[in-house]
Design a protein around this motif. Structure first.
Motif, mmCIF file in Angstrom:
data_model
loop_
_atom_site.group_PDB
_atom_site.id
_atom_site.type_symbol
_atom_site.label_atom_id
_atom_site.label_comp_id
_atom_site.label_asym_id
_atom_site.label_seq_id
_atom_site.Cartn_x
_atom_site.Cartn_y
_atom_site.Cartn_z
ATOM 1 N N SER A 87 35.612 13.431 -3.234
ATOM 2 C CA SER A 87 35.662 13.229 -4.536
ATOM 3 C C SER A 87 35.052 11.943 -4.854
ATOM 4 C CB SER A 87 37.458 12.930 -4.878
ATOM 5 O OG SER A 87 37.815 11.870 -4.221
ATOM 6 N N ARG A 88 34.142 11.426 -4.091
ATOM 7 C CA ARG A 88 33.398 10.105 -4.382
ATOM 8 C C ARG A 88 32.419 10.116 -3.251
ATOM 9 N NH1 ARG A 88 37.405 5.112 -3.411
ATOM 10 N NH2 ARG A 88 39.226 6.450 -2.510
ATOM 11 N N HIS A 89 31.420 9.393 -3.276
ATOM 12 C CA HIS A 89 30.120 9.200 -2.698
ATOM 13 C C HIS A 89 30.532 8.618 -1.294
ATOM 14 C CE1 HIS A 89 26.590 7.256 -0.819
ATOM 15 N NE2 HIS A 89 26.206 8.384 -1.128
ATOM 16 N N ARG A 90 29.891 9.100 -0.122
ATOM 17 C CA ARG A 90 30.173 8.577 1.270
ATOM 18 C C ARG A 90 28.832 8.518 1.983
ATOM 19 N NH1 ARG A 90 34.522 7.684 4.818
ATOM 20 N NH2 ARG A 90 35.820 7.378 3.123
ATOM 21 N N PRO A 91 28.419 7.589 2.271
ATOM 22 C CA PRO A 91 26.962 7.784 3.251
ATOM 23 C C PRO A 91 27.473 7.991 4.626
ATOM 24 C CG PRO A 91 27.678 5.389 2.792
ATOM 25 C CD PRO A 91 28.817 6.070 1.947
ATOM 26 N N SER A 92 26.279 8.604 5.112
ATOM 27 C CA SER A 92 26.336 8.937 6.461
ATOM 28 C C SER A 92 26.414 7.616 7.476
ATOM 29 C CB SER A 92 25.345 9.924 6.867
ATOM 30 O OG SER A 92 25.112 10.179 8.377
ATOM 31 N N TYR A 93 27.026 7.867 8.602
ATOM 32 C CA TYR A 93 26.901 6.912 9.749
ATOM 33 C C TYR A 93 25.492 6.656 10.059
ATOM 34 C CZ TYR A 93 32.185 6.926 10.657
ATOM 35 O OH TYR A 93 33.252 6.729 10.402
ATOM 36 N N PRO A 94 25.097 5.576 10.646
ATOM 37 C CA PRO A 94 23.608 5.426 10.953
ATOM 38 C C PRO A 94 23.244 6.310 12.221
ATOM 39 C CG PRO A 94 24.834 3.576 11.597
ATOM 40 C CD PRO A 94 25.784 4.175 10.687
ATOM 41 N N LEU A 95 22.136 6.511 12.666
ATOM 42 C CA LEU A 95 21.585 6.877 13.884
ATOM 43 C C LEU A 95 22.200 6.277 14.944
ATOM 44 C CD1 LEU A 95 18.000 7.768 12.987
ATOM 45 C CD2 LEU A 95 19.644 9.320 13.298
ATOM 46 N N PRO A 96 22.273 6.848 16.226
ATOM 47 C CA PRO A 96 22.172 8.368 16.314
ATOM 48 C C PRO A 96 23.365 9.213 15.600
ATOM 49 C CG PRO A 96 23.054 7.342 18.356
ATOM 50 C CD PRO A 96 22.916 6.238 17.322
ATOM 51 N N ASN A 97 23.123 10.488 15.138
ATOM 52 C CA ASN A 97 24.252 11.138 14.451
ATOM 53 C C ASN A 97 24.342 12.409 15.476
ATOM 54 O OD1 ASN A 97 22.411 10.711 11.419
ATOM 55 N ND2 ASN A 97 24.197 9.691 11.786
ATOM 56 N N VAL A 125 28.927 13.699 18.072
ATOM 57 C CA VAL A 125 28.473 13.914 16.705
ATOM 58 C C VAL A 125 29.208 12.930 15.855
ATOM 59 C CG1 VAL A 125 28.812 15.535 14.776
ATOM 60 C CG2 VAL A 125 28.727 16.363 17.042
ATOM 61 N N SER A 126 28.103 12.147 15.082
ATOM 62 C CA SER A 126 28.376 11.015 14.506
ATOM 63 C C SER A 126 27.853 10.879 13.027
ATOM 64 C CB SER A 126 28.202 9.812 15.245
ATOM 65 O OG SER A 126 28.222 8.608 14.628
ATOM 66 N N ARG A 265 34.724 8.285 23.884
ATOM 67 C CA ARG A 265 33.809 7.239 23.638
ATOM 68 C C ARG A 265 32.477 7.479 24.738
ATOM 69 N NH1 ARG A 265 38.573 4.483 24.321
ATOM 70 N NH2 ARG A 265 38.256 4.051 26.461
ATOM 71 N N VAL A 266 31.516 6.771 24.170
ATOM 72 C CA VAL A 266 30.053 7.025 25.018
ATOM 73 C C VAL A 266 29.488 6.138 25.381
ATOM 74 C CG1 VAL A 266 27.837 8.415 24.837
ATOM 75 C CG2 VAL A 266 29.997 9.352 23.593
ATOM 76 N N ARG A 267 28.967 5.819 26.673
ATOM 77 C CA ARG A 267 28.536 4.808 27.000
ATOM 78 C C ARG A 267 26.786 5.226 27.651
ATOM 79 N NH1 ARG A 267 30.185 -0.089 28.028
ATOM 80 N NH2 ARG A 267 32.414 0.673 27.832
ATOM 81 N N ALA A 268 25.970 4.220 27.038
ATOM 82 C CA ALA A 268 24.592 4.543 27.570
ATOM 83 C C ALA A 268 24.346 3.999 29.106
ATOM 84 C CB ALA A 268 23.746 3.484 26.614
ATOM 85 N N ASN A 269 23.096 4.300 29.240
ATOM 86 C CA ASN A 269 22.673 4.219 30.893
ATOM 87 C C ASN A 269 22.854 2.807 31.212
ATOM 88 O OD1 ASN A 269 22.468 7.206 31.156
ATOM 89 N ND2 ASN A 269 20.324 7.014 30.822
ATOM 90 N N ASP A 270 22.625 2.170 30.443
ATOM 91 C CA ASP A 270 22.706 0.419 30.771
ATOM 92 C C ASP A 270 23.938 -0.256 30.703
ATOM 93 O OD1 ASP A 270 22.988 0.311 28.095
ATOM 94 O OD2 ASP A 270 21.162 -0.828 27.537
ATOM 95 N N GLY A 271 24.943 0.721 30.369
ATOM 96 C CA GLY A 271 26.316 0.230 30.403
ATOM 97 C C GLY A 271 26.893 -0.316 28.949
ATOM 98 N N THR A 272 25.753 -0.123 28.042
ATOM 99 C CA THR A 272 26.320 -0.580 26.382
ATOM 100 C C THR A 272 27.159 0.573 25.823
ATOM 101 O OG1 THR A 272 24.003 -1.615 26.289
ATOM 102 C CG2 THR A 272 25.440 -1.148 24.220
ATOM 103 N N ALA A 273 28.067 0.368 25.227
ATOM 104 C CA ALA A 273 29.055 1.101 24.556
ATOM 105 C C ALA A 273 28.403 1.615 23.074
ATOM 106 C CB ALA A 273 30.301 0.595 24.242
ATOM 107 N N LEU A 274 28.152 2.762 23.111
ATOM 108 C CA LEU A 274 27.588 3.392 21.858
ATOM 109 C C LEU A 274 28.822 3.472 20.710
ATOM 110 C CD1 LEU A 274 25.252 6.137 23.232
ATOM 111 C CD2 LEU A 274 24.632 3.754 22.564
ATOM 112 N N PHE A 275 28.093 3.563 19.380
ATOM 113 C CA PHE A 275 29.164 3.618 18.304
ATOM 114 C C PHE A 275 30.207 2.726 18.072
ATOM 115 C CE2 PHE A 275 28.211 7.989 19.884
ATOM 116 C CZ PHE A 275 27.079 8.440 19.047
ATOM 117 N N ASN A 276 29.488 1.399 18.555
ATOM 118 C CA ASN A 276 30.625 0.201 18.508
ATOM 119 C C ASN A 276 31.822 0.352 19.511
ATOM 120 O OD1 ASN A 276 28.941 -1.114 16.520
ATOM 121 N ND2 ASN A 276 29.769 0.050 15.022
ATOM 122 N N GLY A 277 31.760 1.188 20.367
ATOM 123 C CA GLY A 277 32.909 1.399 21.413
ATOM 124 C C GLY A 277 33.858 2.399 20.763
#
Length: 364
Positions: A87-97, A125-126, A265-277
């Motif tokens: 019912s109102r505008h909502r932007p997409s999350y940033p990459l990666p989607n 999917v994000s 949750r998704v974690r990158a190969n270097d151990g970084t948590a994607l999507f802010n954890g």
């Protein structure tokens, strides 16, 4: 110029969603319809009770706008689900989607997955259910309904956009407003998204709350009248919760759509948590077994209760074997999502195989 109408083999380089580009870029770069010979499928098929030429639908997600919808309609999909609107505008999350993940098989107990460097068949999917303003999507739906070929069904996915202090009644009213607008714009059926694994607010968690879900479903049904009404559910592995949901929704809905991803949750190969954890919905090959298990649970409970409630299957479907597995599990039809985004020819390929093989047939 589109390819010749008698062409049998679409080229491998057909336009497709570009995961390395933003949602906005893909929204603005929708391809034009193409013209290929589409294999017919034998059988009497239905979707939420409506007659349709095949059980192949495209899920809410790949069809960002009307141009994307017409493109996939030309490529063999008979039910087109317009991406979830608000019912109102909502932007997409940033990459990666769309982030590839290394996940052989999810059960719902998996809390964290490693990211993959290359496409793996399973994806985090994000998007966050982005939406244009109502004036924009309503006009787009109305225009596309006029252009869609006879025999194609247009479904519009809707969701509420609640403030933090909203009551369930206010949530329901917002859902119903979007559903009414969809019907007024020409939707053949409405799909209410009661589950989004990428949001923690009330609009994405209704499938865990049978009483609230039943109230929202009743108000939507009262608003749209006899228009076929589908409700999309997330992962519900507990038979008790499944039964309570069926009892709450069956008086109001024509069909249930499941399963809308499985969160992790998704974690990158270097151990970084994607999507802010935060958790994201996992789609693709990794969730197919869990989706089939849930569908068998729901269809069994529906049979026990002798209900007319139908089930639309989604989750990791990309081959004719997968389609037949979901139909055999009791589904009326199936939806494809990431498989269609990454391979626009998937419906043509499926139809060619299904046309020449024995399938479970329609569910009416």
């Amino acid at each position: 110029m589109p390819p010749d109408t008698h062409s049998h083999s679409p080229p491998a380089d057909l336009p497709r969603y570009q995961p390395d580009q933003t949602y906005e870029w893909n929204y603005s770069h929708a391809p034009d319809p193409v013209a290929f010979e589409v294999p017919e499928l034998p059988g009497d098929w239905t979707y939420a009770g409506l007659p349709v030429a095949s059980p192949l639908a495209i899920a809410a997600g790949p069809l960002l706008n009307g141009r994307w919808l017409l493109y996939y309609a030309s490529l063999g999909f008979d039910v087109l689900t317009y991406k979830t609107v608000r019912s109102r505008h909502r932007p997409s999350y940033p990459l990666p989607n769309l982030q590839p993940v290394d996940a052989p098989r999810l059960t719902g107990d998996d809390t964290e997955l490693p990211a993959a460097d290359t496409p793996s068949g399973s994806w985090a999917v994000s998007f966050g259910m982005p939406s244009r303003e109502p004036d924009i999507w309503r006009a787009d739906v109305e225009s596309i309904r006029r252009q869609l070929s006879p025999g194609k069904l247009l479904s519009v996915s809707v969701v509420a956009t609640p403030d933090s202090d909203w009551t369930t009644e206010q949530l329901a009213a917002d859902f119903a407003q979007c559903a009414r607008w969809a019907v007024e714009s020409g939707a053949d059926c409405v799909e209410a998204n009661f589950s989004c694994p990428n949001v923690a607010s009330a609009d994405g968690q209704l499938h865990q709350q049978p009483e609230s879900a039943g109230l929202v479903a009743r108000i939507i049904r009262d608003t749209i009248g006899a228009t076929p009404f589908l409700i999309k559910l997330g992962h519900v592995p507990e038979p008790d919760l499944a039964g309570r949901l069926i009892d709450a929704l069956a008086p109001h809905a024509d069909a249930l759509v499941m399963v809308n991803c499985i969160p992790a949750r998704v974690r990158a190969n270097d151990g970084t948590a994607l999507f802010n954890g935060e958790s994201r919905g996992i789609a693709g090959d990794a969730i197919r077994s869990a989706c089939l298990e849930q569908i068998r649970c729901f269809t069994g409970l529906i049979r026990e209760r002798q209900l007319k409630l139908r089930v639309i299957g989604v989750g990791g479907i990309s081959t004719a074997e997968h389609v037949n597995q979901f139909l055999s599990a009791g589904c009326e039809a199936v939806q494809l999502a990431t498989a269609a985004m990454l391979d626009p020819t998937v419906a043509l390929r499926l139809r060619a195989v299904l046309q020449s093989s024995e399938s479970p047939g329609s569910r009416d």
